[in-house]
Design an enzyme around this catalytic site. Sequence first.
Site, PDB file in Angstrom:
ATOM      1  N   ARG A 129     -24.514 -15.233  16.446  1.00  0.00           N
ATOM      2  CA  ARG A 129     -23.438 -14.748  17.316  1.00  0.00           C
ATOM      3  C   ARG A 129     -23.899 -13.605  18.215  1.00  0.00           C
ATOM      4  O   ARG A 129     -23.480 -13.521  19.368  1.00  0.00           O
ATOM      5  CB  ARG A 129     -22.236 -14.362  16.457  1.00  0.00           C
ATOM      6  CG  ARG A 129     -21.662 -15.591  15.769  1.00  0.00           C
ATOM      7  CD  ARG A 129     -20.383 -15.357  15.058  1.00  0.00           C
ATOM      8  NE  ARG A 129     -19.911 -16.613  14.500  1.00  0.00           N
ATOM      9  CZ  ARG A 129     -18.790 -16.742  13.814  1.00  0.00           C
ATOM     10  NH1 ARG A 129     -18.015 -15.694  13.606  1.00  0.00           N
ATOM     11  NH2 ARG A 129     -18.432 -17.922  13.326  1.00  0.00           N
TER      12      ARG A 129
ATOM     13  N   ASP B 190      -4.117 -11.169  18.085  1.00  0.00           N
ATOM     14  CA  ASP B 190      -5.458 -11.396  17.556  1.00  0.00           C
ATOM     15  C   ASP B 190      -6.368 -10.306  18.094  1.00  0.00           C
ATOM     16  O   ASP B 190      -6.148  -9.793  19.199  1.00  0.00           O
ATOM     17  CB  ASP B 190      -5.981 -12.774  17.965  1.00  0.00           C
ATOM     18  CG  ASP B 190      -7.124 -13.239  17.068  1.00  0.00           C
ATOM     19  OD1 ASP B 190      -6.852 -13.989  16.113  1.00  0.00           O
ATOM     20  OD2 ASP B 190      -8.276 -12.830  17.302  1.00  0.00           O
TER      21      ASP B 190
END
Length: 279
Positions: A46, A149
């Site tokens: 990532r 979120d």
Amino acid sequence: MAAAQEASVDDGRLISLQDHLRFAGIVRQHTGIKLGENKRQLLSSRLQKRMRALKIASYGDYWTYLNENLDAELGEFVNAITTNLTSFFRENHHFEFLREFFDSAPAGRSLRIWSAGCSTGEEPYSIAMVFRESGAPARRVSLGLEATDIDTQCVAVAQRGVYGLDAVRALGQTRMASHFLRGRGSNEGKVRVRPDVRDMVRFGSLNLLGDWPFDEPFDLIFCRNVVIYFDDDVQRALFDRFADALVPGGHLVIGHSENLQRVCTRFRSLGQTIYSRVK
């Protein structure tokens, strides 16, 4: 030339334990997410994606860049490392409970629900669909639906409400026709959530470890497959805050692999990872 050589070293290379620990520390500090040593491969892949976008060659250089530009880069860093796996009507038994919850709401009641960790929007839109399909609107029951979120890119996707056809195919023709519009031309193979469904949800970016901007308590909170990434201390504090954010007797729904009973005594289990606030 040196940068090109360095890129070939770290591009695809497993992050060192030292670098992993310091990146994991800043993740834990700002998000509460625990990245153990067994997550080195996950963190490596990532970070590499973000590093390529910035044309940064090494983990060490990205660490320097992150700390020198923390205010501007922290959001992108968090977006890069968070996990966002979701689908419409995931764990359908929760939505069967939700339908009963809506159908039993007294006439004229105003309900408030929070989808905490809403990812790309499938969960809150599923909640909105169940409400529209229930008998609640006919009894003048209203719904205030908040969805948040930490990942700002996910929130942007949720706000657009556009998904691939494969994401909704399993919903069936009736539900698709009721809640979605099919794309045409260049949008063939896509669907958009109908405006009246999209307008039911208020989306926003929110770090659960930070301040919560809600003035009124909720009747029900969905926080599924989120706390699994936190350690016990963070879970304990978060569940306690959820209890405070619920009306007495309000409900908390968590993921199938999560269990709050060992870290919080303010809820009782109703089964199937659905809980009711008792104190």
